[in-house]
Design a protein around this motif. Structure first.
Motif, PDB file in Angstrom:
ATOM      1  N   SER A  38       5.341  -5.685   6.871  1.00  0.00           N
ATOM      2  CA  SER A  38       6.406  -6.321   6.095  1.00  0.00           C
ATOM      3  C   SER A  38       7.088  -5.364   5.122  1.00  0.00           C
ATOM      4  CB  SER A  38       5.860  -7.537   5.337  1.00  0.00           C
ATOM      5  OG  SER A  38       4.955  -7.154   4.329  1.00  0.00           O
ATOM      6  N   CYS A  39       6.476  -4.199   4.866  1.00  0.00           N
ATOM      7  CA  CYS A  39       7.093  -3.258   3.930  1.00  0.00           C
ATOM      8  C   CYS A  39       8.307  -2.557   4.516  1.00  0.00           C
ATOM      9  CB  CYS A  39       6.073  -2.218   3.454  1.00  0.00           C
ATOM     10  SG  CYS A  39       5.503  -1.081   4.744  1.00  0.00           S
ATOM     11  N   VAL A  40       8.419  -2.561   5.846  1.00  0.00           N
ATOM     12  CA  VAL A  40       9.547  -1.869   6.480  1.00  0.00           C
ATOM     13  C   VAL A  40      10.383  -2.808   7.339  1.00  0.00           C
ATOM     14  CG1 VAL A  40       8.463   0.420   6.469  1.00  0.00           C
ATOM     15  CG2 VAL A  40       8.096  -1.113   8.422  1.00  0.00           C
TER      16      VAL A  40
ATOM     17  N   LEU B  62       2.368   2.773   7.244  1.00  0.00           N
ATOM     18  CA  LEU B  62       1.256   3.670   7.571  1.00  0.00           C
ATOM     19  C   LEU B  62      -0.125   3.083   7.286  1.00  0.00           C
ATOM     20  CD1 LEU B  62       2.756   6.975   6.119  1.00  0.00           C
ATOM     21  CD2 LEU B  62       2.531   6.356   8.526  1.00  0.00           C
ATOM     22  N   CYS B  63      -0.212   2.005   6.486  1.00  0.00           N
ATOM     23  CA  CYS B  63      -1.545   1.558   6.073  1.00  0.00           C
ATOM     24  C   CYS B  63      -1.914   0.144   6.504  1.00  0.00           C
ATOM     25  CB  CYS B  63      -1.681   1.653   4.550  1.00  0.00           C
ATOM     26  SG  CYS B  63      -0.824   0.345   3.629  1.00  0.00           S
ATOM     27  N   GLY B  64      -0.933  -0.725   6.744  1.00  0.00           N
ATOM     28  CA  GLY B  64      -1.217  -2.084   7.213  1.00  0.00           C
ATOM     29  C   GLY B  64      -1.540  -3.092   6.129  1.00  0.00           C
ATOM     30  N   ALA B  65      -1.568  -2.687   4.865  1.00  0.00           N
ATOM     31  CA  ALA B  65      -1.913  -3.631   3.793  1.00  0.00           C
ATOM     32  C   ALA B  65      -0.927  -4.795   3.717  1.00  0.00           C
ATOM     33  CB  ALA B  65      -1.946  -2.905   2.450  1.00  0.00           C
ATOM     34  N   CYS B  66       0.290  -4.552   4.166  1.00  0.00           N
ATOM     35  CA  CYS B  66       1.376  -5.535   4.044  1.00  0.00           C
ATOM     36  C   CYS B  66       1.554  -6.397   5.297  1.00  0.00           C
ATOM     37  CB  CYS B  66       2.682  -4.786   3.801  1.00  0.00           C
ATOM     38  SG  CYS B  66       3.134  -3.794   5.256  1.00  0.00           S
ATOM     39  N   THR B  67       0.573  -6.389   6.199  1.00  0.00           N
ATOM     40  CA  THR B  67       0.742  -7.051   7.501  1.00  0.00           C
ATOM     41  C   THR B  67       0.932  -8.570   7.355  1.00  0.00           C
ATOM     42  OG1 THR B  67      -0.650  -5.359   8.511  1.00  0.00           O
ATOM     43  CG2 THR B  67      -0.307  -7.390   9.786  1.00  0.00           C
TER      44      THR B  67
ATOM     45  N   GLY C 151       0.832  -1.198   0.000  1.00  0.00           N
ATOM     46  CA  GLY C 151       0.000   0.000   0.000  1.00  0.00           C
ATOM     47  C   GLY C 151       0.864   1.244   0.000  1.00  0.00           C
ATOM     48  N   CYS C 152       1.403   1.571   1.170  1.00  0.00           N
ATOM     49  CA  CYS C 152       2.151   2.825   1.316  1.00  0.00           C
ATOM     50  C   CYS C 152       3.664   2.635   1.299  1.00  0.00           C
ATOM     51  CB  CYS C 152       1.742   3.492   2.632  1.00  0.00           C
ATOM     52  SG  CYS C 152       2.206   2.509   4.076  1.00  0.00           S
ATOM     53  N   GLY C 153       4.113   1.465   1.747  1.00  0.00           N
ATOM     54  CA  GLY C 153       5.556   1.234   1.833  1.00  0.00           C
ATOM     55  C   GLY C 153       6.223   1.976   2.973  1.00  0.00           C
TER      56      GLY C 153
HETATM   57  S1  FES Z   1       2.440  -1.127   2.704  1.00  0.00           S
HETATM   58 FE1  FES Z   1       1.443   0.272   4.045  1.00  0.00          FE
HETATM   59  S2  FES Z   1       2.109  -0.365   6.017  1.00  0.00           S
HETATM   60 FE2  FES Z   1       3.229  -1.592   4.646  1.00  0.00          FE
END
Ligand code: FES
Ligand code: FES
Length: 152
Positions: A57-59, A42-47, A37-39
Motif C-alpha cells: 500500500s505504500c506504493v 521492499l519490506c511488506g509492512a504495509c501489505t 516500513g520502507c515506503g
Molecule cells: S512500507 Fe515497506 S513495502 Fe511498503
C-alpha cells in the motif's frame, strides 16, 4: 473526495489521487493497523489486499483502488481465513517486536485463500516480500501450516 471501499464499507477520502493507500488509511481514516516500513515496496509492512491480492500500500495510489475492494488487517478478525491465521499466530507466539506482523498476516491470508495446502516453497515464495527484522520466519511458516489445517 475519492470513494474507497474498505473492509466492505464505502469511505470518503479527501486526498490527491496519487496518495498512497497507506497514507489514506493511516492519515485520512485513522486506520493505523497497516504499518509504514520502507515506503519503497521492499519490506511488506504495509501489505493490504486489493481485490483479494496482497499489495504494497505504500506504493499503490488510491486512484488504483477506485471501484475495487481494499481489505486491511482491521477486517481479519471477522474473516474466516484471516481469523484462522491470527489464531495460529497467537498459538505459535509468532510476533516478537510485532512491527512487521500485520503485513505478514495479510500476505499469509492471501496465500491461504488461493492455496489451501501450501508447501514450504509455496510459503517462502508468497512471504518473500515480507521482511521480519526479528527473524520470526520459522514460526510464521509453522503458523501458516497450522492455519491451513484449521481452514481445511
Ligand atoms: S512500507 Fe515497506 S513495502 Fe511498503
Ligand atoms: S516481529 Fe519484529 S520485525 Fe517482525
Amino acid at each position: 473526495m475519492i470513494t474507497l471501499n474498505i473492509n466492505g464499507r464505502d469511505m470518503q477520502v479527501d486526498a490527491d489521487p496519487s496518495t498512497p493507500i497507506l497514507w489514506a488509511l493511516r492519515d485520512n481514516l485513522n486506520m493505523t493497523g497497516t504499518k509504514f516500513g520502507c515506503g519503497a515496496a521492499l519490506c511488506g509492512a504495509c501489505t493490504v489486499h486489493l481485490g483479494g491480492a496482497a499489495i504494497r500500500s505504500c506504493v499503490t495510489p488510491i486512484s488504483a483502488a477506485v471501484g475495487q475492494k481494499i481489505t486491511t488487517i482491521e477486517a481479519m478478525e471477522t474473516d474466516k481465513v484471516g481469523k484462522a491465521v491470527q489464531d495460529a499466530w497467537v498459538k505459535h507466539d509468532v510476533p516478537q517486536c510485532g512491527y512487521c506482523q500485520s503485513g505478514q498476516v495479510m500476505s499469509a491470508t492471501a496465500l491461504l485463500r488461493t492455496n489451501k495446502k501450501p508447501t514450504d516453497a509455496d510459503i517462502d515464495g508468497a512471504m518473500s516480500g515480507n521482511i521480519c527484522r526479528c527473524g520470526t520466519y520459522q514460526r510464521i511458516r509453522a503458523a501458516i501450516k497450522d492455519a491451513a489445517k484449521t481452514i481445511a
